[in-house]
Design an enzyme around this catalytic site. Structure first.
Site, PDB file in Angstrom:
ATOM      1  N   SER A   1      -9.888   1.633   2.651  1.00  0.00           N
ATOM      2  CA  SER A   1      -9.008   2.428   1.819  1.00  0.00           C
ATOM      3  C   SER A   1      -7.931   1.607   1.098  1.00  0.00           C
ATOM      4  O   SER A   1      -7.313   2.120   0.168  1.00  0.00           O
ATOM      5  CB  SER A   1      -8.310   3.493   2.675  1.00  0.00           C
ATOM      6  OG  SER A   1      -7.481   2.880   3.642  1.00  0.00           O
TER       7      SER A   1
ATOM      8  N   SER B   1     -10.182  -0.807   6.806  1.00  0.00           N
ATOM      9  CA  SER B   1      -9.582  -0.693   5.472  1.00  0.00           C
ATOM     10  C   SER B   1      -8.808  -1.900   4.961  1.00  0.00           C
ATOM     11  O   SER B   1      -8.407  -1.903   3.801  1.00  0.00           O
ATOM     12  CB  SER B   1      -8.670   0.526   5.412  1.00  0.00           C
ATOM     13  OG  SER B   1      -9.446   1.668   5.255  1.00  0.00           O
TER      14      SER B   1
ATOM     15  N   LYS C   1       0.857  -1.190   0.000  1.00  0.00           N
ATOM     16  CA  LYS C   1       0.000   0.000   0.000  1.00  0.00           C
ATOM     17  C   LYS C   1       0.890   1.236   0.000  1.00  0.00           C
ATOM     18  O   LYS C   1       1.916   1.258   0.699  1.00  0.00           O
ATOM     19  CB  LYS C   1      -0.900  -0.042   1.249  1.00  0.00           C
ATOM     20  CG  LYS C   1      -1.956   1.059   1.297  1.00  0.00           C
ATOM     21  CD  LYS C   1      -2.891   0.876   2.496  1.00  0.00           C
ATOM     22  CE  LYS C   1      -3.998   1.922   2.536  1.00  0.00           C
ATOM     23  NZ  LYS C   1      -4.919   1.723   3.680  1.00  0.00           N
TER      24      LYS C   1
HETATM   25  N1  GLN Z   1     -13.628   3.810   6.150  1.00  0.00           N
HETATM   26  C1  GLN Z   1     -12.971   4.267   7.347  1.00  0.00           C
HETATM   27  C2  GLN Z   1     -12.600   5.724   7.216  1.00  0.00           C
HETATM   28  O1  GLN Z   1     -12.851   6.277   6.172  1.00  0.00           O
HETATM   29  C3  GLN Z   1     -11.782   3.411   7.666  1.00  0.00           C
HETATM   30  C4  GLN Z   1     -10.590   3.760   6.876  1.00  0.00           C
HETATM   31  C5  GLN Z   1      -9.394   2.955   7.279  1.00  0.00           C
HETATM   32  O2  GLN Z   1      -9.509   1.923   7.930  1.00  0.00           O
HETATM   33  N2  GLN Z   1      -8.230   3.476   6.927  1.00  0.00           N
HETATM   34  O3  GLN Z   1     -12.083   6.312   8.119  1.00  0.00           O
END
Ligand code: GLN
Length: 486
Positions: free
Chosen positions: A151, A175, A76
């Site tokens: 994400s 995410s 990532k």
């Molecule tokens: N969807 C969540 C957010 O937008 C989690 C994102 C994540 O785990 N990085 O904060």
């Protein structure tokens, strides 16, 4: 080669069926041919990857290979890679080439894994659909009109489309698990502090945790063996010794008690997804597990608590992007104030700005007690719910998401609808627990995931349950059609 598991690739390299250079070339070719349909990579450095593969081949020939020596891994684009751009999906870091490696990258380098490239992601890891990336959205390999989840959507799509055998992701509120579910792969978010956060661009420091994303629990275990461990340079990393995450994969599930939180099976859960989860639970029951209804009474509060705490921490973490030290700088600033405001106006996208505003507000004098402190108190209650449940059960199970992948654009103008996507995943981060997602079926041809939640540092148990499930089912072996010409 591209459809083999990491475990099979490890054996193939060891038995000299192919070299790491051949293997890496196979994935680099696939990325070059196919990724225009998915946009799952932001940066691919072919010559660096092949040089890493050649070094791995020498190490294998010399007989001092580690398990992952020569295995190509996609990372990532949130992990700092020395000499290779690390954008975090943001214009702010479009030109950022880190001078050092994240500890996680150092661990993979130590074991001789090959860096295949850096994967696309929601900007600064904020999102559940991978639509907030400066580099454009990622498309789901099962149907390119759908989101891959976020994400870590680039990592999930790359693994699902077999552009990489495995990838790394990060999970602040879901995410790793949510994109794994929507792309039909397996991912585990370890206990907070199990994997070092050093060199992982910070979003919400009390919630962020890195983990593996792969096509099976066994492959996740192989990667976690490399990733986990104490880091003296990360004061939040745990000193608890790691274990061999492959050692208990085959343990029997006889006598395992699985808690089903009432709140995870009610209103809001798509009926067909519910029936996939139900069949998965029956399979675990058939293997000797007992299903026990439990309750997590504060579940409904995880979205409001998370969406105060995460933006609050993000607003302080992102204050470092000021145009002075690194990253984007606006052209011709007239004074310091102009430098700050125009740099941040230009460098950040809308979702990131929204969170900085919310977070700054929640931390302001006069509002701190009402919002941030209150959210932390709620967080404690959410954690206590899990502690109470784990008095009765060994593992908690439920859906990873309320339904399968949705269409690109369907929720991008409605942040609240997007935040609801995280209803089953956020509490796990608020409580610091390990959680994973395992492919559990297809709804209208779209994958859905079974979520497993464990006790603190109970990663081995989760991987064991997931592996036993995958020994008896083939959901994790289903593959999207990747649009290849035969
Ligand atoms: N969807 C969540 C957010 O937008 C989690 C994102 C994540 O785990 N990085 O904060």
């Amino acid at each position: 080669m591209h459809d083999k598991s990491v475990a099979q690739l490890v054996a193939g390299l060891r038995d000299k069926q192919f070299s790491s250079v051949e293997l890496s070339r196979c994935f680099l070719d696939r990325i070059a041919r196919l990724d225009s349909a998915y946009n799952s990579f932001i940066t691919v450095d072919e010559s660096a990857a092949l040089a890493g593969a050649a070094a791995a081949d020498q190490r294998i020939a010399a007989g001092d290979a580690a398990t992952l020596t020569g295995i190509p891994i996609a990372h990532k684009d949130i992990f700092c890679t020395s000499g290779m751009r690390t954008s975090c999906g943001s214009r702010m870091l479009d030109n950022f080439v880190p001078p050092y490696n994240a500890t996680l990258i150092e661990h993979f380098n130590r074991d001789g894994a090959v860096i295949l490239g850096k994967t696309n992601m929601d900007e600064f890891a904020m999102g559940s659909s991978n639509e907030s990336s400066y580099y454009g959205p990622v498309c789901n390999p099962w149907d390119t009109a759908l989101v891959p989840g976020g994400s870590s959507g680039g990592s999930a799509a790359a693994v699902a489309a077999m552009l990489a055998p495995a990838a790394t992701g990060t999970d602040t509120g879901g995410s790793i698990r949510q994109p794994a579910a929507l792309c039909g792969i397996t991912g585990i978010k370890p206990t907070y502090g199990r994997v070092s956060r050093l060199g992982m661009v910070a979003f919400a420091s009390s919630l962020d945790q890195a983990g593996p994303m792969a096509r099976s629990a066994e492959d996740c275990a192989l990667l976690l063996n490399t990733m986990a461990g104490h880091d003296p340079l990360d004061s939040t990393s745990s000193e608890l010794p790691t274990e061999d995450y492959c050692a208990h994969l085959n343990d029997s599930l006889q006598g395992l008690r699985i808690g089903l939180p009432r709140e995870y099976f009610g209103e809001g859960l798509d009926a067909q997804t519910a029936s996939c989860i139900d069949s998965a639970l029956r399979e675990l029951e058939a293997q000797g597990a007992t299903l026990v209804e439990v309750s997590l009474p504060h579940s409904q509060l995880s979205i409001p608590a998370y969406y105060v705490i995460a933006p609050a921490e993000a607003s302080t973490n992102l204050s470092r992007f000021d145009g002075v030290r690194y990253g984007h700088r606006c052209a011709n600033p007239v004074d310091l104030h102009d430098l700050y405001t125009r740099t941040r106006e230009e460098g950040f996208g809308n979702e990131v700005k929204r969170r900085i505003l919310v977070g700054t507000y929640a931390l302001s004098a006069g509002y701190y007690d009402a919002y941030y402190k209150k959210a932390q108190q709620v967080r404690r209650l959410i954690k206590q719910d899990f502690i109470d449940c784990f008095e009765q059960v060994d593992v908690i199970a439920g859906p990873t998401t309320p339904g399968p992948a949705f269409a690109l654009g369907a929720k991008s103008d409605d942040p609240l609808a997007m935040y609801l996507e995280d209803i089953y995943t956020l509490a796990v981060n608020l409580a610091g627990l390990p959680g994973m997602s395992v492919p559990a079926g297809l709804v209208g041809g779209k994958p859905v995931g079974l979520q497993l939640i464990g006790r603190h540092f109970g990663e081995a148990r989760l991987l064991n349950v997931a592996h036993r499930f995958q020994q008896a089912t083939d959901w994790h072996l289903r593959r999207p059609a990747t649009g290849e010409v035969a």
